[in-house]
Design an enzyme around this catalytic site. Structure first.
Site, mmCIF file in Angstrom:
data_model
loop_
_atom_site.group_PDB
_atom_site.id
_atom_site.type_symbol
_atom_site.label_atom_id
_atom_site.label_comp_id
_atom_site.label_asym_id
_atom_site.label_seq_id
_atom_site.Cartn_x
_atom_site.Cartn_y
_atom_site.Cartn_z
ATOM 1 N N SER A 99 -45.775 -52.342 51.795
ATOM 2 C CA SER A 99 -45.643 -53.371 50.762
ATOM 3 C C SER A 99 -46.893 -53.362 49.895
ATOM 4 O O SER A 99 -48.011 -53.345 50.419
ATOM 5 C CB SER A 99 -45.489 -54.727 51.442
ATOM 6 O OG SER A 99 -45.604 -55.769 50.495
ATOM 7 N N CYS A 158 -45.096 -66.990 56.436
ATOM 8 C CA CYS A 158 -43.709 -67.487 56.485
ATOM 9 C C CYS A 158 -43.613 -68.661 57.452
ATOM 10 O O CYS A 158 -42.890 -69.617 57.201
ATOM 11 C CB CYS A 158 -42.760 -66.401 56.961
ATOM 12 S SG CYS A 158 -43.037 -64.843 56.153
#
Ligand code: PLP
Length: 384
Positions: free
Chosen positions: A202, A327
């Site tokens: 990423s 998250c």
């Protein structure tokens, strides 16, 4: 401000932004167009792909530009599982990122795959003997991350790859946190990921913008696309390519200081920080493998304290960190990673992850360690 939340995201390096700019402005062509503007965009895209391929030591055509780690994990896992004829059995562990866990949940729920979850010990380590006995003739894929995003524990990828390949199963690794810290040359003998079949990266964890990413999938392997459409990215990922973000990602990769000595320098700072915290804060317990861990992640639990209050106290002292993964932060659920390691929810809710960058200094970590001592003293006064 001392930013120690680099595992959540990193600032974009200026050179990456500069590399993106032309492809967002004057050079706005679609790389699939056949006119001059399109051809220049296509050349930029392929140039970026070649630079990243050189870094990973793989053919450029094995790389697929994506929108980041979540898409990359979905593409590699679903793509290989659905295209591989061996069977509907996959092996993984519950310490994986949600991008992997939820993709496996989808394959199980909607496509009838069977998932074997390897157990992990208190430090987040898998047991290779358990992996060996879980591998079957219908095992299509083993997906295990290189370095954990919350506790930093690394998995023994060379042994995992050897065991899986011995029975003909493929191996994917989520290398989102590992990129920039470990040697990810998939084609070079002796690296942790030599001959892995698929690997996800990423951009926003290594100085490129959010929404950029690249996934390696070994060329001859069949991949069922997740995004269907115009057949871009060798038919493996449709959608007009984001040339600007590809250029930025390649530039961020070029800018990475990846020498062993750099990772060693940060590992040494990490170890000093860990021992400082363990000696000055009696409630602190290190999570993850004390030795085989990410060079830039130090994570602790603080039994008896309120985790969210501790984060706020640290922020008030100018130290930016998070509890477990970004998250999980903001929700009251304790980290699924810590729970998988057998840590009880009451203790797991009081976890703090410090994650460093290549430019983190010893002075910053000294300040952070004393801010932590003050913050713990203040939170202890409040009770739970
Ligand atoms: N995998 C791991 C290990 C991560 O840490 C993250 C992000 O936190 C992801 C996947 C998801 O990546 P992205 O935010 O680019 O979708």
């Amino acid at each position: 401000m001392i930013y120690l939340d680099n595992a959540a995201t990193t600032p974009v390096v200026p050179a990456a932004l500069e590399a993106a700019w032309p492809w967002l402005t004057a050079e706005f062509g679609n790389p699939s167009s056949t006119h001059e503007l399109g051809l220049r965009a296509k050349n930029a895209l392929e140039g970026a792909r070649s630079r990243i391929a050189a870094w990973l030591d793989c053919p450029a055509s094995d790389l697929i530009f994506t929108s980041g780690g979540t898409e990359g994990d979905n593409l590699a896992i679903t793509g290989l599982a659905m295209a591989n004829p061996r069977g509907k059995h996959i092996i993984s562990a519950r310490t994986e990122h949600e991008a992997v866990l939820e993709t496996l949940g989808f394959l199980e729920r909607v496509h009838g795959f069977e998932i074997t979850w390897l157990t992990v010990d208190y430090h987040g380590n898998i047991d290779l003997a358990e992996l060996n006995s879980a591998l079957r003739s219908d095992t299509t894929l083993v997906t295990l991350m290189l370095a954990n995003n919350e506790i930093g524990t690394t998995h023994p990828l060379p042994q995992i790859i050897e065991a899986a390949h011995a029975v003909g199963a493929l191996v994917h690794t989520d290398a989102v946190q590992a990129a920039g810290w470990f040697d990810l040359r998939v084609g070079k003998n002796g690296t942790l990921v030599s001959s892995v079949d698929a690997l996800t990266i990423s951009g926003h964890k290594l100085g490129a913008p959010k929404g950029s990413g690249v996934t390696y999938i070994r060329g001859r392997l069949a991949v069922e696309p997740v995004l269907h459409g115009g057949g871009q990215e060798f038919g493996r990922r449709s959608g007009t390519e984001n040339v600007a973000w590809a250029a930025a990602l390649a530039t961020a990769v070029d800018a990475l200081s990846e020498s062993d000595s750099e990772a060693l320098r940060i590992s040494a700072l990490r170890d000093e920080f860990i021992s400082q915290v363990l000696t000055t804060v009696p409630q602190a317990v290190l999570t993850g493998n004390p030795v085989d861990r990410h060079p830039a992640i130090a994570s602790f639990t603080f039994a008896g304290l309120n985790g969210e209050t501790l984060l706020l106290e640290l922020e008030q002292r100018g130290v930016i960190v998070s509890s477990g993964s970004a998250c999980a932060a903001g929700s009251n659920d304790p980290s699924h990673v810590l729970i998988a390691c057998g840590i009880v929810p009451d203790i797991a809710q009081a976890s703090v992850r410090f994650s460093f960058s290549h430019s983190t200094t010893a002075e910053e970590l000294n300040v952070a360690a004393s801010a932590l001592t003050d913050a713990v003293a203040s939170v202890s006064g409040l009770g739970r």
